[in-house]
Design a protein around this motif. Sequence first.
Motif, PDB file in Angstrom:
ATOM      1  N   GLU A  22      -4.974   0.478   7.811  1.00 19.19           N
ATOM      2  CA  GLU A  22      -6.386   0.121   7.864  1.00 19.19           C
ATOM      3  C   GLU A  22      -6.761  -0.823   6.722  1.00 19.19           C
ATOM      4  OE1 GLU A  22      -9.224   3.332   7.379  1.00 19.19           O
ATOM      5  OE2 GLU A  22     -10.393   2.562   9.073  1.00 19.19           O
ATOM      6  N   GLN A  23      -6.239  -0.514   5.548  1.00 16.67           N
ATOM      7  CA  GLN A  23      -6.504  -1.352   4.375  1.00 16.67           C
ATOM      8  C   GLN A  23      -5.942  -2.765   4.589  1.00 16.67           C
ATOM      9  OE1 GLN A  23      -8.091  -0.350   1.559  1.00 16.67           O
ATOM     10  NE2 GLN A  23      -7.786  -2.266   0.429  1.00 16.67           N
ATOM     11  N   ARG A  52     -20.846   1.538  11.155  1.00 24.07           N
ATOM     12  CA  ARG A  52     -20.673   1.621   9.704  1.00 24.07           C
ATOM     13  C   ARG A  52     -22.004   1.495   8.964  1.00 24.07           C
ATOM     14  NH1 ARG A  52     -16.400   2.506  11.664  1.00 24.07           N
ATOM     15  NH2 ARG A  52     -14.331   1.956  10.907  1.00 24.07           N
ATOM     16  N   PRO A  76      -3.962   5.015   6.566  1.00 25.09           N
ATOM     17  CA  PRO A  76      -4.793   4.420   5.511  1.00 25.09           C
ATOM     18  C   PRO A  76      -4.266   3.053   5.051  1.00 25.09           C
ATOM     19  CG  PRO A  76      -4.449   6.752   5.089  1.00 25.09           C
ATOM     20  CD  PRO A  76      -3.548   6.390   6.239  1.00 25.09           C
ATOM     21  N   MET A  92     -15.176   0.233  -1.175  1.00 24.03           N
ATOM     22  CA  MET A  92     -14.814   1.447  -0.430  1.00 24.03           C
ATOM     23  C   MET A  92     -15.047   1.226   1.060  1.00 24.03           C
ATOM     24  SD  MET A  92     -13.600   3.371  -2.684  1.00 24.03           S
ATOM     25  CE  MET A  92     -13.482   4.991  -1.906  1.00 24.03           C
ATOM     26  N   SER A  93     -14.382   2.051   1.844  1.00 15.99           N
ATOM     27  CA  SER A  93     -14.244   1.796   3.274  1.00 15.99           C
ATOM     28  C   SER A  93     -15.519   1.481   4.088  1.00 15.99           C
ATOM     29  CB  SER A  93     -13.455   2.945   3.888  1.00 15.99           C
ATOM     30  OG  SER A  93     -13.803   3.118   5.216  1.00 15.99           O
ATOM     31  N   ALA A 150      -7.934  -4.880   7.024  1.00 14.18           N
ATOM     32  CA  ALA A 150      -9.159  -5.462   6.465  1.00 14.18           C
ATOM     33  C   ALA A 150      -8.841  -6.819   5.839  1.00 14.18           C
ATOM     34  CB  ALA A 150      -9.768  -4.507   5.443  1.00 14.18           C
ATOM     35  N   GLU A 176       0.821  -1.213   0.000  1.00 12.97           N
ATOM     36  CA  GLU A 176       0.000   0.000   0.000  1.00 12.97           C
ATOM     37  C   GLU A 176       0.855   1.263   0.000  1.00 12.97           C
ATOM     38  OE1 GLU A 176      -3.298   0.901  -0.013  1.00 12.97           O
ATOM     39  OE2 GLU A 176      -3.661  -1.173  -0.633  1.00 12.97           O
ATOM     40  N   ARG A 203     -16.884  -1.949   2.890  1.00 11.29           N
ATOM     41  CA  ARG A 203     -15.906  -3.003   3.191  1.00 11.29           C
ATOM     42  C   ARG A 203     -15.905  -3.321   4.691  1.00 11.29           C
ATOM     43  NH1 ARG A 203     -10.079  -0.775   3.236  1.00 11.29           N
ATOM     44  NH2 ARG A 203     -10.918  -0.015   5.212  1.00 11.29           N
ATOM     45  N   ASP A 204     -15.843  -2.287   5.494  1.00 12.96           N
ATOM     46  CA  ASP A 204     -15.759  -2.496   6.944  1.00 12.96           C
ATOM     47  C   ASP A 204     -17.025  -3.158   7.486  1.00 12.96           C
ATOM     48  OD1 ASP A 204     -13.377  -1.278   6.714  1.00 12.96           O
ATOM     49  OD2 ASP A 204     -13.974   0.624   7.630  1.00 12.96           O
TER      50      ASP A 204
END
Lengths: 361, 399
Positions: A218-219, A359, A215, A291-292, A222, A93, A295-296
């Motif tokens: 976090e990615q 979320r 970022p 997208m976040s 996941a 990333e 996804r979350d």
Amino acid sequence: MNFELTEERQLLQDSLRRFLSDTYGPAERRGEGKDIMPGLAELGVLGAFFTEDDGGFGGSGFDLMVVFEELGRAGVIEPLIDGPLLCGRVLAELGGEKQRTVLEEIMAGGASLAFAHSETGARYDPDWVETRFENGALNGHKSVIAGGGVASSLLVSACTSGAPDDRDGIALFMVPANVPGVSIRSYPLAQGGYGADINLENVTAYEQLSDQAFPAIEQALAGATVAQCAETLGAMETALSMTRDYLGARRQFGRPLGSFQVLAHRLADLMLELEQARSAVILAAGHLDAMSPLRDRYCSAAKNLIGRVGRLVAEETIQMHGGIGMTAEYDLGHFAKRIIMADHRFGDTDYHLERFIARSA
Amino acid sequence: MDLSFSAEDLAFRDEVRAFIADKLPHELSERVRLGRKLTKQDHEFWHAKLNEKGWLAPNWPKRFGGAEWNAIRRHIFDEECAMAHTPRIVPFGLTMLGPVLQEFGSEEQQNYWLPRILSGADWWCQGYSEPNAGSDLASLKTSAVKDGDHYVVNGQKTWTTLGQYANKIFCLVRTDAGAKSQEGISFLLIDMETPGVEVRPIELLDGSVEVNEVWFSDVRVPVGNLVGEENKGWTYAKYLLTHERTNIAGVGFAQAGLDQVKRIAGRVRERGRSLLENPYFAARLATVEIDLMAMSTTNLRMLSKAAAGQAPGVESSLLKIKGTQIRQELNDLARRAVGPHAMPFASEAIEGVNDAPSDPFDAGAVAGKYFNMRKLSIYGGSNEIQREIYSKSLLRGTS
């Protein structure tokens, strides 16, 4: 819709399952086996963690699911999630020359990295970092870092500015494990393998990889969450298959245990929960590149459901075995411990319930 | 109805508290609280303190050296001991064998064996389960064949708790191979130092070693060690099991467990906030506490129904099921509370090795205890067997 694996993933699943059934048994699950990393690299398992752009040949949620479900079925204790997957995907990333070199090493099975991010005060929150980077030195304490005692390098997160919960202030450093100021206390983990508490005191031998790393972290987390869910799914399959066999073979009162309705119905309940768990993992894997918030939401749904089903499966499979399920010698205990301890990684059942609600708003 | 303890009971509670405060070393109670391994000497120390006071055998009649407390007193005593983290009273001699000898043993056996249980001269263990006789205990195969003034014993027992500390074992053995399963069983006392007895430890999934296999190869046991009549052992075993269950609800252990979870959660911080303020965790905790408050009263109601000094009947099955559910739930909450710190493996901590993992919440081996306490719903008649007993009694005469 199509729920079949692609031909490539089917091949990967078959070859990994064969490799593990040939090489990975009770001794390996106790940590007394040979290094499996070269074998995994050769099979392409490590390459499956990364996209073609990053030099791999996979990287999607379904690639992770196929690999980690098999690792879970075999009860593999090597910290593949924490080392190659998590560290590798953070580096991917972040991009950059240095990162690319390390990534190549990871895919070849060579790099030995640990992700020194979590801290006691953070509990399960990835955006709470008390370790500080000030005046050119790292100071702080990282706790229960899987593989932290055996890695040659650590990816260390630290706060460069603001409060511990200031996401924008989280930077990432590569720190060799043997430099002055780094002290590591290593201990066995309940699920097998080793964890470590890592103390950093005026550490100045580091390479700063990013000053805005959150970022990427976090990615990558996941992906780790999807992998952890898939691994637990695999472990539950094994625990249930052992239990099914045991109910057929063990006789009390002159008949097989499985002929007692109360046990038969409980096995049925567990098997249907396992199917639910599989669906939840598929959903999370399928939304890993979304997208976040979306996804979350799916990641948290899977982790919450797996946490609930996992507890049920671990406790019920031990109960239906009786005393033998409590022994260290019998494999079931190993799988039960991996299933329960998975709830202590990357957020537990309640953490992800709260996150799912947040979320979904 | 009157839900309060009498003045006498409250005075008794104060006396128990004062006794524990005076006699129990802090260092020992800390090890109990943190789930660390206790040595044989630790247990013997505490037994001796209780014995000096005349409190070692709460349920024995006074004429055998017991305290002969009623159900309320025993409840108070158990609760105070658990809350103060005393070592438990090792039950095999005191709670299990003692009552059997008092009811079915000869006067000679009573005079010889009972004082030795109190003094600690003998450490008893239980030889019931076998590899193929677990829930179906009556299918046991260990044989005792008469040869002159001895029985010759052959076979294997398993899940023998603390057998590694014991010098004596009471066993269910088959003395009539031809009889129906429950009818050919006898109750035999065996000296473990007799040639042919071998103890092999079984390691459990949390790394602890508390249960054992015990093997018998041509072990010669004097016929005088038979309790009661030959082939009547099943009756005695059932009697013993009801006594094993006098404190089966484990209210005191549950109360101590609840306190421990609250203490741990009060130390845990997430984003600077106490875990006790996390609504999800607080809801789990409150739910167990509500269950425990009710169970404590259920326990007292059931015990009050039984005559003083006697064990409850079929209600003990109800108490065992609910008691183990609550205790297991509390162990689950303790491991949840510490978050990632549940992962460091317990066994090292139990053994007190120097490089034990850090324990920032002073929680002890919570994950190890969570796994270990899965045994609660398996041993002493699994919860499935208890439901069988309970439901049979409920449905008797309905069809």
